[in-house]
Design an enzyme around this catalytic site. Structure first.
Site, PDB file in Angstrom:
ATOM      1  N   LYS A 143       0.825  -1.205   0.000  1.00  0.00           N
ATOM      2  CA  LYS A 143       0.000   0.000   0.000  1.00  0.00           C
ATOM      3  C   LYS A 143       0.858   1.253   0.000  1.00  0.00           C
ATOM      4  O   LYS A 143       1.960   1.274   0.539  1.00  0.00           O
ATOM      5  CB  LYS A 143      -0.942   0.014   1.208  1.00  0.00           C
ATOM      6  CG  LYS A 143      -2.006  -1.062   1.170  1.00  0.00           C
ATOM      7  CD  LYS A 143      -3.064  -0.827   2.241  1.00  0.00           C
ATOM      8  CE  LYS A 143      -2.489  -0.952   3.637  1.00  0.00           C
ATOM      9  NZ  LYS A 143      -3.544  -0.783   4.676  1.00  0.00           N
ATOM     10  N   TRP A 164      -7.902  -3.731   0.812  1.00  0.00           N
ATOM     11  CA  TRP A 164      -9.241  -4.267   0.554  1.00  0.00           C
ATOM     12  C   TRP A 164     -10.119  -4.028   1.776  1.00  0.00           C
ATOM     13  O   TRP A 164     -10.587  -4.962   2.433  1.00  0.00           O
ATOM     14  CB  TRP A 164      -9.166  -5.762   0.238  1.00  0.00           C
ATOM     15  CG  TRP A 164      -8.321  -6.117  -0.943  1.00  0.00           C
ATOM     16  CD1 TRP A 164      -7.130  -6.774  -0.941  1.00  0.00           C
ATOM     17  CD2 TRP A 164      -8.614  -5.851  -2.321  1.00  0.00           C
ATOM     18  NE1 TRP A 164      -6.655  -6.938  -2.220  1.00  0.00           N
ATOM     19  CE2 TRP A 164      -7.551  -6.379  -3.095  1.00  0.00           C
ATOM     20  CE3 TRP A 164      -9.664  -5.214  -2.988  1.00  0.00           C
ATOM     21  CZ2 TRP A 164      -7.508  -6.288  -4.485  1.00  0.00           C
ATOM     22  CZ3 TRP A 164      -9.620  -5.126  -4.375  1.00  0.00           C
ATOM     23  CH2 TRP A 164      -8.558  -5.656  -5.106  1.00  0.00           C
ATOM     24  N   HIS A 169     -11.978  -7.351  -3.838  1.00  0.00           N
ATOM     25  CA  HIS A 169     -12.743  -7.037  -5.053  1.00  0.00           C
ATOM     26  C   HIS A 169     -14.215  -6.757  -4.730  1.00  0.00           C
ATOM     27  O   HIS A 169     -15.139  -7.364  -5.295  1.00  0.00           O
ATOM     28  CB  HIS A 169     -12.631  -8.166  -6.079  1.00  0.00           C
ATOM     29  CG  HIS A 169     -11.277  -8.268  -6.716  1.00  0.00           C
ATOM     30  ND1 HIS A 169     -10.826  -7.375  -7.662  1.00  0.00           N
ATOM     31  CD2 HIS A 169     -10.264  -9.154  -6.521  1.00  0.00           C
ATOM     32  CE1 HIS A 169      -9.598  -7.719  -8.033  1.00  0.00           C
ATOM     33  NE2 HIS A 169      -9.231  -8.779  -7.356  1.00  0.00           N
ATOM     34  N   ARG A 204     -13.719  -4.464 -19.492  1.00  0.00           N
ATOM     35  CA  ARG A 204     -12.923  -5.151 -20.511  1.00  0.00           C
ATOM     36  C   ARG A 204     -13.824  -5.998 -21.384  1.00  0.00           C
ATOM     37  O   ARG A 204     -14.912  -6.421 -20.960  1.00  0.00           O
ATOM     38  CB  ARG A 204     -11.858  -6.035 -19.832  1.00  0.00           C
ATOM     39  CG  ARG A 204     -10.887  -6.700 -20.796  1.00  0.00           C
ATOM     40  CD  ARG A 204      -9.878  -7.545 -20.031  1.00  0.00           C
ATOM     41  NE  ARG A 204      -8.927  -8.171 -20.922  1.00  0.00           N
ATOM     42  CZ  ARG A 204      -7.961  -9.014 -20.525  1.00  0.00           C
ATOM     43  NH1 ARG A 204      -7.857  -9.317 -19.232  1.00  0.00           N
ATOM     44  NH2 ARG A 204      -7.137  -9.544 -21.397  1.00  0.00           N
ATOM     45  N   GLN A 337      -0.658   1.216 -24.656  1.00  0.00           N
ATOM     46  CA  GLN A 337      -1.683   0.361 -25.244  1.00  0.00           C
ATOM     47  C   GLN A 337      -1.128  -1.047 -25.390  1.00  0.00           C
ATOM     48  O   GLN A 337      -0.165  -1.274 -26.113  1.00  0.00           O
ATOM     49  CB  GLN A 337      -2.124   0.888 -26.618  1.00  0.00           C
ATOM     50  CG  GLN A 337      -3.236   0.079 -27.270  1.00  0.00           C
ATOM     51  CD  GLN A 337      -4.537   0.176 -26.505  1.00  0.00           C
ATOM     52  OE1 GLN A 337      -4.835   1.212 -25.930  1.00  0.00           O
ATOM     53  NE2 GLN A 337      -5.312  -0.888 -26.489  1.00  0.00           N
TER      54      GLN A 337
END
Length: 469
Positions: A143, A164, A169, A204, A337
């Site tokens: 962190k 977290w 997530h 995505r 990219q």
């Protein structure tokens, strides 16, 4: 003659060796130092060499159009060349510029969906933003400390800043109920500020994301620490059964991964962006599967529109541009990219791809919706930028015309009568009355038609010519 020939041959061999060493060095730069943010000067040197060095101009990619560099974003992926909008969005949906105050109490909350490139983007947030008080990141620590200027308080809620804190997530349902209480617990109770929370995320392409998650699970990932809290509790084992019986699912085949009906990889992006309380959380018996996912999809679309920002993994440069414009923050090094990932290297038969699309049909719809919104936002932002650039040029020209008129006035003797050269046009009284900006007649003196600012230089150049007459 033989000595001359031998000397010339040696000279040519030496040049050839030097050229090969230089080429080898450029290639090694890409392997030894793949991150542009870490080796900026080396990558610039490599790019300079690959582009042929200095050719008397900065190259076609840097040509100026409308006061801006030639658009580098179309070359990135060609999306705008082929893009035809499918959805109608309001102006509020397309103009996502927020009044983020890093010195106040505002907080950016990053909703990190698995295998969307969120780890890379999360590192950009803590290591790659130009700040008055940069985040403090130390080797060996997961962190970083991201304090506001003058305060020991974080402006960023993310994996790399707060950990977290709401579960591994955490999804939209978890974050929106958890983040305010977590942030408030860090402050003195009697002095709690009224905060603005700006949620952001990255999406995505569903097939690539699904394959990437399978490869990650195949290597031993489990995400067992995820809480999946909804309406104040985590789901029971009967509500959310496991796809495997051991410690992990390492080594599972793609077929096994697709066959598990409880696999949260299916339509993960839709589920993580929706309000799960609308469908009874993880209780799938509350309504039919079709109805359940239709509600979740509409909720995910609504939340996506309302978010301060979202980016797409497939459009890195555009993601960077929209984030910078939305939050009025700038990244130090440009995003790269990526044209190849582990998922893209997986050879999947057409029938398997079709099965993956069926398993992720709601994510496919969400991604198409998100892509359309993302590219429309980008187009609107670029149009606004060009319009603002034109307005700035017009204001500068008016200012310089005023300076020109003032300089000419000072050159006249007190007894002389001002004479207007034929080559200058002066605004008439009627035109002057119609001016909305209140400029004086002198400040609206026009340059001659033959003087082209784009070809002949600035108005200062013209002033210098006038003074030499």
């Amino acid at each position: 003659m033989d000595e001359k020939s031998s000397g010339s041959s040696s000279h040519h061999r030496l040049l050839l060796v030097l050229l090969m060493v230089l080429l080898f060095g450029v290639i090694m730069i890409q392997y030894v130092c793949p991150s542009k943010s870490e080796c900026q000067m080396l990558h610039q040197l490599g790019s300079w060499f690959k582009d042929g060095g200095a050719t008397g101009s900065r190259g076609r990619g840097n040509e100026i159009q409308d006061g801006l560099q030639r658009d580098p974003y179309i070359a990135e992926d060609g999306a705008l060349v082929r893009f035809v909008p499918r959805f109608n969005f309001t102006k509020a949906d397309l103009n996502r510029v927020v009044d983020f105050n890093i010195k106040g109490d505002d907080v950016i909350v990053f909703l990190h969906i698995q295998k969307t490139g969120g780890t890379t983007f999360g590192r950009h947030l803590v290591r790659n933003i130009q700040l008055e008080r940069p985040c403090e990141c130390h080797a060996g620590q997961k962190k970083c400390t991201c304090y506001r200027p003058g305060k020991k308080e974080t402006w960023l809620f993310s994996r790399f800043s707060t950990g977290w804190s709401c579960g591994l997530h955490a999804d939209w349902t978890e974050l929106t109920s958890c983040v305010p209480s977590r942030m408030d617990s860090r402050e003195v109770p009697e002095n709690l500020p009224s905060r603005n929370y700006y949620y952001i995320t990255i999406l995505r392409d569903p097939v690539s994301r699904y394959l990437s998650e399978w490869r990650h699970v195949q290597r031993g990932a489990t995400w067992k620490a995820s809480l999946h809290v909804c309406d104040g509790r985590s789901p029971t084992l009967s509500e959310l059964p496991s796809c495997y019986s051991g410690d992990d699912w390492s080594g599972c085949s793609l077929q096994e991964f697709m066959d598990c009906p409880y696999n949260l990889a299916n339509n993960r992006q839709t589920r993580m962006l929706a309000d799960l309380s609308l469908v009874g959380c993880y209780n799938v018996s509350a309504m039919s599967e079709e109805e359940r996912w239709a509600v979740l999809l509409e909720s995910a679309k609504r939340n996506l529109r309302g978010m301060a920002f979202f980016g797409l993994t497939e459009y890195q440069r555009k993601t960077q541009y929209l984030f910078e414009r939305t939050f009025n923050l700038e990244f130090i090094a440009p995003f790269t990219q990526l044209n190849g990932t582990r998922a893209s290297s997986v050879e999947v038969p057409p029938e398997t791809q079709h099965r993956i699309l069926q398993l992720n049909r709601w994510d496919v719809e969400l991604y198409e919706y998100a892509r359309d919104l993302f590219l429309q936002r980008f187009q609107v932002a670029r149009q606004q930028e060009r319009r603002q650039a034109r307005e700035r040029r017009q204001q500068e020209r008016r200012r310089l015309r005023g300076r020109l008129a003032t300089k000419q006035g000072r050159q006249l003797k007190p007894t002389e009568t001002p004479r207007q050269p034929e080559r200058h046009s002066v605004v008439t009284e009627e035109q002057h009355k119609g001016k909305a900006d209140g400029d004086s007649v002198e400040s609206e003196m026009l340059l001659p038609e033959w003087w082209d600012l784009d070809e002949n230089g600035t108005v200062e150049d013209y002033v210098d010519n006038v003074e030499q007459w």
